[in-house]
Design a protein around this motif. Structure first.
Motif, PDB file in Angstrom:
ATOM      1  N   LYS A 193      37.300  -9.731  16.231  1.00 32.34           N
ATOM      2  CA  LYS A 193      36.279  -9.110  15.390  1.00 32.34           C
ATOM      3  C   LYS A 193      36.988  -8.467  14.207  1.00 32.34           C
ATOM      4  CE  LYS A 193      32.985  -8.028  19.019  1.00 32.34           C
ATOM      5  NZ  LYS A 193      32.204  -6.958  19.662  1.00 32.34           N
ATOM      6  N   VAL A 194      36.486  -8.746  13.013  1.00 35.43           N
ATOM      7  CA  VAL A 194      37.016  -8.125  11.799  1.00 35.43           C
ATOM      8  C   VAL A 194      35.841  -7.656  10.953  1.00 35.43           C
ATOM      9  CG1 VAL A 194      39.157  -9.478  11.759  1.00 35.43           C
ATOM     10  CG2 VAL A 194      37.171 -10.300  10.529  1.00 35.43           C
ATOM     11  N   ASP A 195      36.110  -6.711  10.096  1.00 33.80           N
ATOM     12  CA  ASP A 195      35.115  -6.209   9.177  1.00 33.80           C
ATOM     13  C   ASP A 195      34.568  -7.363   8.328  1.00 33.80           C
ATOM     14  OD1 ASP A 195      34.004  -3.727   7.607  1.00 33.80           O
ATOM     15  OD2 ASP A 195      34.874  -5.075   6.100  1.00 33.80           O
ATOM     16  N   ALA A 196      33.258  -7.411   8.146  1.00 35.19           N
ATOM     17  CA  ALA A 196      32.619  -8.513   7.420  1.00 35.19           C
ATOM     18  C   ALA A 196      33.117  -8.613   5.982  1.00 35.19           C
ATOM     19  CB  ALA A 196      31.105  -8.350   7.447  1.00 35.19           C
ATOM     20  N   ASP A 197      33.296  -7.477   5.306  1.00 33.72           N
ATOM     21  CA  ASP A 197      33.786  -7.508   3.925  1.00 33.72           C
ATOM     22  C   ASP A 197      35.216  -8.021   3.855  1.00 33.72           C
ATOM     23  OD1 ASP A 197      31.383  -6.550   2.905  1.00 33.72           O
ATOM     24  OD2 ASP A 197      32.031  -4.454   3.012  1.00 33.72           O
ATOM     25  N   LEU A 198      36.042  -7.604   4.806  1.00 37.06           N
ATOM     26  CA  LEU A 198      37.426  -8.085   4.856  1.00 37.06           C
ATOM     27  C   LEU A 198      37.452  -9.592   5.065  1.00 37.06           C
ATOM     28  CD1 LEU A 198      40.491  -7.677   4.977  1.00 37.06           C
ATOM     29  CD2 LEU A 198      40.215  -7.106   7.415  1.00 37.06           C
ATOM     30  N   LYS A 199      36.616 -10.090   5.969  1.00 40.40           N
ATOM     31  CA  LYS A 199      36.564 -11.536   6.217  1.00 40.40           C
ATOM     32  C   LYS A 199      36.187 -12.295   4.951  1.00 40.40           C
ATOM     33  CE  LYS A 199      34.405 -15.212   8.888  1.00 40.40           C
ATOM     34  NZ  LYS A 199      34.241 -16.051   7.704  1.00 40.40           N
TER      35      LYS A 199
END
Length: 59
Positions: free
Chosen positions: A13-19
């Motif tokens: 799981k990663v931050d949506a903005d980072l992805k």
């Protein structure tokens, strides 16, 4: 994409903005997430460590 006996699926799981930021960079480089993660894993295995400094920074 099916995995073979010698492959394992990894989920994170990663931050949506980072992805989205990373996806833009990878698209510009012509790389996939799988290619990037595989390259990182190979570097960690070859060097016996993480190939960059992990330390606390001021925010």
């Amino acid at each position: 994409m099916a995995t073979t006996i010698n492959e394992k699926r990894i989920q994170v799981k990663v931050d949506a903005d980072l992805k989205m930021d990373v996806d833009r960079v990878l698209d510009a480089l012509g790389l996939s997430q799988t290619t990037l993660i595989t390259a990182l894993y190979k570097r960690v295995a070859a060097s016996g460590g993480v190939p960059f400094d992990l330390q606390m920074t001021e925010t």
